[in-house]
Design a protein around this motif. Sequence first.
Motif, PDB file in Angstrom:
ATOM      1  N   GLY A 276      96.852   0.351  19.981  1.00 55.35           N
ATOM      2  CA  GLY A 276      96.594   1.680  19.436  1.00 55.35           C
ATOM      3  C   GLY A 276      95.120   1.958  19.218  1.00 55.35           C
ATOM      4  O   GLY A 276      94.751   3.068  18.829  1.00 55.35           O
TER       5      GLY A 276
ATOM      6  N   THR B 281      98.624   5.088  18.886  1.00 52.94           N
ATOM      7  CA  THR B 281      97.377   5.513  18.234  1.00 52.94           C
ATOM      8  C   THR B 281      97.644   6.223  16.920  1.00 52.94           C
ATOM      9  O   THR B 281      96.719   6.411  16.116  1.00 52.94           O
ATOM     10  CB  THR B 281      96.562   6.452  19.147  1.00 52.94           C
ATOM     11  OG1 THR B 281      97.287   7.670  19.363  1.00 52.94           O
ATOM     12  CG2 THR B 281      96.261   5.800  20.491  1.00 52.94           C
ATOM     13  N   GLU B 282      98.897   6.602  16.662  1.00 50.66           N
ATOM     14  CA  GLU B 282      99.245   7.318  15.440  1.00 50.66           C
ATOM     15  C   GLU B 282      99.711   6.377  14.330  1.00 50.66           C
ATOM     16  O   GLU B 282     100.120   6.825  13.258  1.00 50.66           O
ATOM     17  CB  GLU B 282     100.351   8.344  15.746  1.00 50.66           C
ATOM     18  CG  GLU B 282      99.948   9.365  16.804  1.00 50.66           C
ATOM     19  CD  GLU B 282     101.130  10.161  17.338  1.00 50.66           C
ATOM     20  OE1 GLU B 282     102.252   9.999  16.794  1.00 50.66           O
ATOM     21  OE2 GLU B 282     100.937  10.930  18.292  1.00 50.66           O
ATOM     22  N   ASN B 283      99.652   5.045  14.569  1.00 50.85           N
ATOM     23  CA  ASN B 283     100.041   4.077  13.556  1.00 50.85           C
ATOM     24  C   ASN B 283      99.240   4.301  12.277  1.00 50.85           C
ATOM     25  O   ASN B 283      98.017   4.463  12.322  1.00 50.85           O
ATOM     26  CB  ASN B 283      99.805   2.658  14.082  1.00 50.85           C
ATOM     27  CG  ASN B 283     100.375   1.578  13.182  1.00 50.85           C
ATOM     28  OD1 ASN B 283      99.982   1.435  12.033  1.00 50.85           O
ATOM     29  ND2 ASN B 283     101.308   0.795  13.716  1.00 50.85           N
ATOM     30  N   ARG B 284      99.912   4.286  11.139  1.00 52.46           N
ATOM     31  CA  ARG B 284      99.258   4.603   9.863  1.00 52.46           C
ATOM     32  C   ARG B 284      98.191   3.592   9.473  1.00 52.46           C
ATOM     33  O   ARG B 284      97.339   3.876   8.612  1.00 52.46           O
ATOM     34  CB  ARG B 284     100.296   4.679   8.748  1.00 52.46           C
ATOM     35  CG  ARG B 284     100.995   3.361   8.428  1.00 52.46           C
ATOM     36  CD  ARG B 284     102.107   3.537   7.405  1.00 52.46           C
ATOM     37  NE  ARG B 284     102.762   2.272   7.092  1.00 52.46           N
ATOM     38  CZ  ARG B 284     102.341   1.436   6.148  1.00 52.46           C
ATOM     39  NH1 ARG B 284     101.280   1.759   5.419  1.00 52.46           N
ATOM     40  NH2 ARG B 284     102.967   0.304   5.912  1.00 52.46           N
TER      41      ARG B 284
ATOM     42  N   VAL C 144     107.866   2.782  18.533  1.00 51.97           N
ATOM     43  CA  VAL C 144     107.488   4.188  18.744  1.00 51.97           C
ATOM     44  C   VAL C 144     108.117   4.775  19.999  1.00 51.97           C
ATOM     45  O   VAL C 144     108.105   5.995  20.187  1.00 51.97           O
ATOM     46  CB  VAL C 144     105.955   4.335  18.808  1.00 51.97           C
ATOM     47  CG1 VAL C 144     105.323   3.874  17.503  1.00 51.97           C
ATOM     48  CG2 VAL C 144     105.361   3.583  20.000  1.00 51.97           C
TER      49      VAL C 144
ATOM     50  N   ARG D 124     100.505  -4.077  18.238  1.00 53.23           N
ATOM     51  CA  ARG D 124     100.628  -2.614  18.266  1.00 53.23           C
ATOM     52  C   ARG D 124      99.333  -1.950  17.802  1.00 53.23           C
ATOM     53  O   ARG D 124      98.952  -0.894  18.303  1.00 53.23           O
ATOM     54  CB  ARG D 124     101.815  -2.172  17.413  1.00 53.23           C
ATOM     55  CG  ARG D 124     103.129  -2.809  17.858  1.00 53.23           C
ATOM     56  CD  ARG D 124     104.339  -2.188  17.204  1.00 53.23           C
ATOM     57  NE  ARG D 124     104.462  -2.459  15.786  1.00 53.23           N
ATOM     58  CZ  ARG D 124     104.963  -3.576  15.267  1.00 53.23           C
ATOM     59  NH1 ARG D 124     105.346  -4.553  16.067  1.00 53.23           N
ATOM     60  NH2 ARG D 124     105.080  -3.736  13.960  1.00 53.23           N
TER      61      ARG D 124
ATOM     62  N   GLN E 154     100.003   6.288  23.640  1.00 53.32           N
ATOM     63  CA  GLN E 154      99.538   7.442  22.876  1.00 53.32           C
ATOM     64  C   GLN E 154     100.166   7.465  21.491  1.00 53.32           C
ATOM     65  O   GLN E 154      99.500   7.729  20.490  1.00 53.32           O
ATOM     66  CB  GLN E 154      99.871   8.741  23.626  1.00 53.32           C
ATOM     67  CG  GLN E 154      99.460   9.999  22.888  1.00 53.32           C
ATOM     68  CD  GLN E 154      97.986  10.035  22.523  1.00 53.32           C
ATOM     69  OE1 GLN E 154      97.131   9.663  23.337  1.00 53.32           O
ATOM     70  NE2 GLN E 154      97.669  10.476  21.308  1.00 53.32           N
ATOM     71  N   ARG E 155     101.449   7.133  21.414  1.00 54.36           N
ATOM     72  CA  ARG E 155     102.129   7.117  20.122  1.00 54.36           C
ATOM     73  C   ARG E 155     101.612   5.987  19.234  1.00 54.36           C
ATOM     74  O   ARG E 155     101.587   6.115  18.009  1.00 54.36           O
ATOM     75  CB  ARG E 155     103.636   6.983  20.328  1.00 54.36           C
ATOM     76  CG  ARG E 155     104.273   8.212  20.969  1.00 54.36           C
ATOM     77  CD  ARG E 155     105.777   8.048  21.129  1.00 54.36           C
ATOM     78  NE  ARG E 155     106.376   9.228  21.744  1.00 54.36           N
ATOM     79  CZ  ARG E 155     107.667   9.354  22.018  1.00 54.36           C
ATOM     80  NH1 ARG E 155     108.520   8.365  21.706  1.00 54.36           N
ATOM     81  NH2 ARG E 155     108.138  10.458  22.572  1.00 54.36           N
TER      82      ARG E 155
ATOM     83  N   ILE F  59      95.949   2.257  11.671  1.00 51.19           N
ATOM     84  CA  ILE F  59      94.787   2.390  12.542  1.00 51.19           C
ATOM     85  C   ILE F  59      93.541   2.842  11.769  1.00 51.19           C
ATOM     86  O   ILE F  59      92.448   2.283  11.954  1.00 51.19           O
ATOM     87  CB  ILE F  59      95.074   3.354  13.709  1.00 51.19           C
ATOM     88  CG1 ILE F  59      96.194   2.817  14.618  1.00 51.19           C
ATOM     89  CG2 ILE F  59      93.807   3.632  14.518  1.00 51.19           C
ATOM     90  CD1 ILE F  59      95.809   1.644  15.462  1.00 51.19           C
ATOM     91  N   PRO F  60      93.659   3.842  10.874  1.00 51.10           N
ATOM     92  CA  PRO F  60      92.447   4.311  10.165  1.00 51.10           C
ATOM     93  C   PRO F  60      91.797   3.274   9.265  1.00 51.10           C
ATOM     94  O   PRO F  60      90.644   3.456   8.854  1.00 51.10           O
ATOM     95  CB  PRO F  60      92.977   5.495   9.330  1.00 51.10           C
ATOM     96  CG  PRO F  60      94.204   5.957  10.044  1.00 51.10           C
ATOM     97  CD  PRO F  60      94.819   4.708  10.588  1.00 51.10           C
TER      98      PRO F  60
END
Length: 514
Positions: free
Chosen positions: A220, A190-193, A177, A216, A187-188, A195-196
């Motif tokens: 994140g 945390t946008e890993n697909r 990232v 990662r 911060q980037r 994570i949710p």
Amino acid sequence: MTFAAVLARSRPGEIGVRDTTSAFTWEQVDEWLRPTVNALQALDLGPAGRVAVLAWNSAQTLLGYVACTLAGASAVAVNSHLTVPETAYILEDSGARAVLCDDRTAGVACAAARAAGITTVVAWGERPLPDGVTAWHDWALDTGEPRTDLAPRRTLVYTSGTTGRPKGVELPYTSWVGGDTIDVHLQRLTENRMIPFGRHLVVGPMYHSGPLTSTRLLAGGAPVTVLGKFDAQTLLQVIERDRIGSSIMVPTHFQRLLALPEEIRAAADLSSLRYVLQVGAKCPAPVKRAMIDWFGPIVWESYGASEVGTTCMISAAEWLERPGSVGRAVPPFEAYIRGDDGTPATPDTEGPLWFRDTSGHGITYITGARSGTDFTLGEIGRMDADGYVWITDRQSDMVVSGGVNIYPAEVESALIQNPAIGDVACFGLPDEEMGETLVALVVAADPGHPPTRAEIEQHGRSLLAGYKIPKRMYLVDALPRTAVGKLDKRAMKAIPADGTVAITPLDPEVSTAR
């Protein structure tokens, strides 16, 4: 303040990292990371900033990798099965200036570091440590807030590439990232697909690129559970206990899960799972279908390599429509079957599978060797008119056993050093559980006194990691060669089943199987 300190405020009491014997809340994760990051930042790590990590799967191993990220260091993932000479080569080649290890690998780490001229070796764990190794709790002492304005660095993994000599390659840009500072990098992340999906389960050894995804995810903000040695029933119990949302597995894991008694499989609560990614090797179609039937449409497959990351991807729904496919190329990659003239072949033509990296990066090893924007992963395939790819064979001699790459040339060069062996050749044969198994044909230096399997293994283990030792061995009078003297690998692969060729199995497994 580390990311873990922030999470400790928003999720008090949540277990951030756990393994089979320990658990760390986010507050405890922060308390482990801060002094470790400070200690790493205080070291002279040289221009490459590299720190080797040689340890078995554990919560601390995961935190060690994450600490390198937060320190602005490049973690060098070292296979924990390697011998001292194999490890020393990687330490020297990578330019690592320090080694993080555990109390089980400390002996190898210390000896290899000494050979590579490295003086900083730090280990976690409770067992006594050899001279020259510092205990983590005596080394990581500064609990102040570490710097976050440093530039992040990519993790370095070792792969045999297209030859038997290990090559270092940094985390591919498709998995990186970036960011000018560690703050921006985090911060980037945390946008890993993934994570949710929630808590992630590490199944494979963390020196492989797939399981390293967990570093990662943790950074994140996703909690992570780390498995030690793989056990299928334990895996199911952990998924249920920890409400696991995602994991990455190889076909061998699938096969061992499917081998469990039906009553154990039926009783497992897998309702928390939302995403399981299969990597490492082509999965046998019956195994893949059975896993989709069991786990549901959450099973995806990624095809690629450590050097480039994912080049093709396929969902469960797509796979059921096109059984055996590894999917379509994903940006920035384009897939094509290369014809004899070097241009893309027509759909459904079988031939060498190639990729074009439209970002212009391609494969670049730390040695400076580059592939260019067009490259191959050494396999034969076909591609239909819609761009779906099937792997049908392999161009190289590489053997993929349980998702691990083994190069026959490396094994042959080690075994031939045994004075009792006059000639040797290794190759892969299909194996229902492991995908492939490594086989050795051995010609005795003195036919009257041939080496035993135990002698070959003892010699081999002094130079090679245990997983590289051939699982099947045969004594033969001579190795088959072509008219120009080259080894005839095709003929060799037929020998174990060829009743017309005089061979002697060197292990009971093969003897009873024939």
